[in-house]
Design a protein around this motif. Structure first.
Motif, PDB file in Angstrom:
ATOM      1  N   LYS A  44      -4.099   9.154  29.566  1.00 35.30           N
ATOM      2  CA  LYS A  44      -2.964  10.040  29.871  1.00 35.30           C
ATOM      3  C   LYS A  44      -3.260  11.492  29.476  1.00 35.30           C
ATOM      4  O   LYS A  44      -3.107  12.407  30.273  1.00 35.30           O
ATOM      5  N   SER A  45      -3.678  11.661  28.224  1.00 38.86           N
ATOM      6  CA  SER A  45      -3.927  13.024  27.762  1.00 38.86           C
ATOM      7  C   SER A  45      -5.099  13.632  28.515  1.00 38.86           C
ATOM      8  O   SER A  45      -5.099  14.827  28.830  1.00 38.86           O
ATOM      9  N   SER A  46      -6.091  12.809  28.808  1.00 40.55           N
ATOM     10  CA  SER A  46      -7.269  13.321  29.514  1.00 40.55           C
ATOM     11  C   SER A  46      -6.906  13.878  30.882  1.00 40.55           C
ATOM     12  O   SER A  46      -7.391  14.943  31.270  1.00 40.55           O
ATOM     13  N   PHE A  89       3.877  18.410  24.029  1.00 43.55           N
ATOM     14  CA  PHE A  89       3.018  17.361  23.482  1.00 43.55           C
ATOM     15  C   PHE A  89       3.839  16.317  22.738  1.00 43.55           C
ATOM     16  O   PHE A  89       4.918  16.598  22.228  1.00 43.55           O
ATOM     17  N   GLN A  90       3.233  15.163  22.624  1.00 45.85           N
ATOM     18  CA  GLN A  90       3.823  14.038  21.903  1.00 45.85           C
ATOM     19  C   GLN A  90       4.107  14.401  20.440  1.00 45.85           C
ATOM     20  O   GLN A  90       5.123  14.039  19.878  1.00 45.85           O
ATOM     21  N   ALA A  91       3.179  15.122  19.817  1.00 50.04           N
ATOM     22  CA  ALA A  91       3.280  15.393  18.384  1.00 50.04           C
ATOM     23  C   ALA A  91       3.775  16.820  18.110  1.00 50.04           C
ATOM     24  O   ALA A  91       3.441  17.417  17.093  1.00 50.04           O
ATOM     25  N   ALA A 162       3.745  17.483  30.563  1.00 50.67           N
ATOM     26  CA  ALA A 162       4.376  16.838  29.408  1.00 50.67           C
ATOM     27  C   ALA A 162       3.634  15.544  29.086  1.00 50.67           C
ATOM     28  O   ALA A 162       3.564  14.631  29.906  1.00 50.67           O
ATOM     29  N   ASP A 163       3.073  15.501  27.890  1.00 46.95           N
ATOM     30  CA  ASP A 163       2.268  14.353  27.462  1.00 46.95           C
ATOM     31  C   ASP A 163       3.082  13.527  26.471  1.00 46.95           C
ATOM     32  O   ASP A 163       3.230  13.916  25.321  1.00 46.95           O
ATOM     33  N   GLU A 164       3.648  12.428  26.924  1.00 48.75           N
ATOM     34  CA  GLU A 164       4.499  11.575  26.070  1.00 48.75           C
ATOM     35  C   GLU A 164       5.518  12.438  25.312  1.00 48.75           C
ATOM     36  O   GLU A 164       5.541  12.430  24.076  1.00 48.75           O
TER      37      GLU A 164
HETATM   38 MG    MG Z   1      -2.567  10.830  24.590  1.00 47.84          MG
END
Ligand code: MG
Ligand code: ATP
Length: 219
Positions: A44-46, A89-91, A162-164
């Motif tokens: 996903k992030s890639s 981002f997720q974090a 948007a990543d998670e």
């Molecule tokens: Mg990821």
């Protein structure tokens, strides 16, 4: 429009090579809000990093608005990214020693993109009025993610990746984050590409895609 054509990516590590995908095609229309469901650890992030020109696929053609970014030089890509692409981002990824307002304004300083909202105005939209001088450590995770949403919409750029975006939140707050993204999408008409492993989150987008047999298919 975002167009990926024939994308392949293999990471070469000391041990075995990790092939994420081969010959991946995907087209996202201008102004759409799409979700791609993809298992955790599957890439996903890639794939978002490739759309943003942060990592290069092995074979490629990636176009944004008919501009082929795949052969951009690093400087050119940084410039293009700043003017065109925002992230969630997720974090959260807030800068710890900057206040909420400074975290938001930093995006504008770095990207040289035009401002879309006044800082206090966007903070109001994400229900953070009065918190502009707090530091990230003085906020809950759910508040931090709202800062990240504000940061993603403050600059007048066309694409949001948007990543998670609800990764670290409980279900009820995750749905409220989706309400915010949805409202800001309607207002800004950004093209939003969201990648998530969560079906309920994915179903909040206008179009849902799923990876199946190495192809990206519409639901
Ligand atoms: Mg990821
Ligand atoms: N720079 C790298 N070098 C080698 N392998 C990598 C690199 N980056 C990612 N990988 C591998 O590629 C795969 C996909 O990674 P990626 O971060 O894109 O997955 P993800 O779907 O975003 O995962 P998560 O759901 O945990 O966020 C993983 O197996 C990871 O170990």
């Amino acid at each position: 429009m975002i167009s990926l054509q024939g994308i392949s990516k293999t990471y070469h590590t000391k041990n075995d090579p990790v092939t994420l995908f081969t010959e991946l095609d995907w087209k996202i229309e201008k102004g759409d809000f799409v979700a791609l469901m993809w298992a955790s650890g599957a890439g996903k992030s890639s794939i978002l990093s490739m759309i943003a020109g942060i990592i290069k696929p092995d074979n490629w053609s990636i176009e944004l608005d008919n501009i082929d970014i795949t052969n951009f030089k690093t400087d050119q890509m940084i410039e293009f990214r700043g003017q065109n692409i925002a992230f969630i981002f997720q974090a959260f990824e807030l800068i710890p020693n900057l206040t909420v307002a400074e975290n938001i304004d930093l995006v504008l300083d770095i990207s040289h993109a035009n401002r879309r909202y006044n800082t206090l105005e966007i903070l109001k939209k994400v229900w953070l009025s009065g918190k502009e001088n707090r530091y990230p450590s003085e906020l809950s995770g759910w508040e931090q993610q709202r800062v990240a949403i504000a940061r993603a919409f403050v600059a007048d750029v066309k694409y949001l990746l948007a990543d998670e975006p609800t990764g670290n939140l409980d279900e009820s707050n995750a749905m409220k984050i989706m309400d915010l993204i949805d409202a800001l999408h309607k207002e800004t008409k950004n093209t939003i590409v969201m990648i998530t492993h969560d079906r309920d989150i994915a179903s909040r987008a206008n179009k849902l895609y799923r990876l199946h047999g190495g192809k990206i298919l519409t639901q």
